[in-house]
Design a protein around this motif. Sequence first.
Motif, short mmCIF file in Angstrom:
data_model
loop_
_atom_site.label_atom_id
_atom_site.label_comp_id
_atom_site.label_asym_id
_atom_site.label_seq_id
_atom_site.Cartn_x
_atom_site.Cartn_y
_atom_site.Cartn_z
N SER A 115 0.81 -1.22 0.00
CA SER A 115 0.00 0.00 0.00
C SER A 115 0.84 1.27 0.00
CB SER A 115 -0.93 0.01 1.22
OG SER A 115 -0.19 -0.04 2.42
N LYS A 116 2.13 1.16 0.35
CA LYS A 116 2.99 2.34 0.41
C LYS A 116 4.13 2.20 -0.59
CE LYS A 116 2.14 2.67 5.41
NZ LYS A 116 2.74 2.58 6.76
N HIS A 117 4.26 3.19 -1.48
CA HIS A 117 5.42 3.24 -2.36
C HIS A 117 6.56 3.92 -1.61
CE1 HIS A 117 8.14 5.10 -5.31
NE2 HIS A 117 7.98 3.95 -5.93
N LEU A 118 7.74 3.29 -1.59
CA LEU A 118 8.86 3.80 -0.80
C LEU A 118 10.15 3.82 -1.60
CD1 LEU A 118 8.23 1.75 2.47
CD2 LEU A 118 7.51 4.09 2.02
N ILE A 119 11.01 4.75 -1.23
CA ILE A 119 12.41 4.70 -1.65
C ILE A 119 13.20 4.21 -0.44
CG2 ILE A 119 14.42 6.03 -2.40
CD1 ILE A 119 12.47 7.99 -3.73
N VAL A 120 13.92 3.11 -0.61
CA VAL A 120 14.66 2.51 0.49
C VAL A 120 16.15 2.53 0.18
CG1 VAL A 120 15.05 0.44 1.89
CG2 VAL A 120 12.73 1.01 1.11
N ILE A 121 16.92 3.08 1.10
CA ILE A 121 18.38 3.10 1.00
C ILE A 121 18.91 2.21 2.11
CG2 ILE A 121 20.45 4.57 1.12
CD1 ILE A 121 18.51 6.97 0.54
N THR A 122 19.82 1.30 1.79
CA THR A 122 20.33 0.40 2.82
C THR A 122 21.75 -0.04 2.55
OG1 THR A 122 19.84 -1.62 4.09
CG2 THR A 122 19.45 -1.71 1.71
N ASN A 123 22.46 -0.37 3.62
CA ASN A 123 23.77 -1.02 3.50
C ASN A 123 23.68 -2.49 3.85
OD1 ASN A 123 23.37 -0.48 6.30
ND2 ASN A 123 25.58 -0.72 6.66
N SER A 124 22.48 -2.98 4.11
CA SER A 124 22.29 -4.38 4.48
C SER A 124 22.03 -5.23 3.24
CB SER A 124 21.09 -4.51 5.44
OG SER A 124 20.70 -5.86 5.58
N LEU A 125 22.91 -6.20 2.97
CA LEU A 125 22.70 -7.08 1.83
C LEU A 125 21.45 -7.94 2.03
CD1 LEU A 125 25.69 -6.23 1.32
CD2 LEU A 125 26.05 -8.52 0.40
N VAL A 126 21.16 -8.27 3.28
CA VAL A 126 19.99 -9.10 3.58
C VAL A 126 18.70 -8.31 3.30
CG1 VAL A 126 18.78 -10.40 5.37
CG2 VAL A 126 21.28 -10.47 5.24
N ALA A 127 18.64 -7.07 3.79
CA ALA A 127 17.46 -6.24 3.53
C ALA A 127 17.32 -5.95 2.03
CB ALA A 127 17.56 -4.93 4.31
N ALA A 128 18.46 -5.70 1.36
CA ALA A 128 18.41 -5.43 -0.07
C ALA A 128 17.92 -6.65 -0.84
CB ALA A 128 19.80 -5.02 -0.57
N VAL A 137 8.81 -0.65 -4.22
CA VAL A 137 10.02 -0.12 -3.59
C VAL A 137 11.05 0.25 -4.65
CG1 VAL A 137 12.01 -0.67 -2.14
CG2 VAL A 137 9.72 -1.37 -1.42
N ASP A 138 11.57 1.48 -4.57
CA ASP A 138 12.76 1.87 -5.34
C ASP A 138 13.95 1.69 -4.41
OD1 ASP A 138 11.19 2.57 -7.54
OD2 ASP A 138 10.95 4.63 -6.83
N LEU A 139 14.82 0.76 -4.74
CA LEU A 139 15.88 0.35 -3.82
C LEU A 139 17.23 0.92 -4.23
CD1 LEU A 139 16.79 -1.53 -1.44
CD2 LEU A 139 17.15 -3.30 -3.17
N PHE A 140 17.96 1.45 -3.24
CA PHE A 140 19.32 1.94 -3.46
C PHE A 140 20.24 1.21 -2.48
CE2 PHE A 140 16.70 5.16 -5.28
CZ PHE A 140 17.42 5.66 -6.35
N MET A 141 21.23 0.51 -3.01
CA MET A 141 22.18 -0.24 -2.21
C MET A 141 23.46 0.57 -2.07
SD MET A 141 22.73 -3.21 -0.67
CE MET A 141 24.17 -3.40 0.39
N LEU A 142 23.88 0.80 -0.82
CA LEU A 142 25.09 1.57 -0.56
C LEU A 142 26.34 0.73 -0.84
CD1 LEU A 142 23.91 3.19 2.77
CD2 LEU A 142 24.21 4.39 0.59
N GLY A 143 27.32 1.32 -1.48
CA GLY A 143 28.56 0.61 -1.77
C GLY A 143 29.51 0.59 -0.58
N GLY A 144 30.58 -0.17 -0.73
CA GLY A 144 31.58 -0.26 0.33
C GLY A 144 32.03 -1.69 0.55
#
Length: 254
Positions: A115-128, A137-144
């Motif tokens: 029901s909710k459209h979200l932009i999600v930023i995470t450094n968690s590979l599991v959550a990603a 969901v528009d997903l952004f995975m942090l590098g490193g």
Amino acid sequence: MMKKRMDFIIQELEEKGSVRVADLSRQLGCSEVTIRNDIQKLEERGLLVRTHGGAESIGAQLNIAFDGGNVYKNGDKKRRIAEKAYTYIENNDTIILDDASTSYYLAKCIKENASKHLIVITNSLVAAGMLADVKHVDLFMLGGQVGGKLASTMGDVTARYLEECHANKAFISAHGINFDVGITSIGSPQMQVKNAILRASNEVFLLADSSKFGGGYILTVCPLSRIERIITDDEIKPEYMKKAEESDVKLDIV
């Protein structure tokens, strides 16, 4: 009636990737035995794959194994905390999830609620991994560099990526909560990322089961005044509830 149930099951799978028998039984107002029979018939037609307690879409069968870390420790408490945290997320929010095990449960809540459209930023590979194929969901995975008990990116490279980000809300955990000094950490790479998350977010929610309160500390991430509210479980000791009240710290107990 069977066709309507089966169409509903397929639609849920298309949106979420997986379904649970108990949830379908409640949504459709029929017995779990009926749902299991429907799932079996759909599997025979090659439309899904049965799992323990539910089913997955055919496309959900590419599985990548991660070390579970402490994801399942106090799992029921973390699930309740995550469900409460989800209620603070609004449609079209940009949010940050850190590498905590509770983020896995919050990512699961996000995946299961379209029901909710979200932009999600995470450094968690599991959550990603949980959110990678979720349409709302528009997903952004942090590098490193990848490390930690529960695979995630961390350190100064990840922190620099966060300098380019801005979020309405962030959901983080901590090694400990000390009412005298604030949120505590035991590792510098994790602390770098948490500090960067704090700078990138308007509001920060701390998701922490009751075992996180008290104890010693090595490093301090931030004072509790920087936290919008703490969400914890109902086994928190009365002394910490009192300290929260005295410190004007918002506390949700689930």
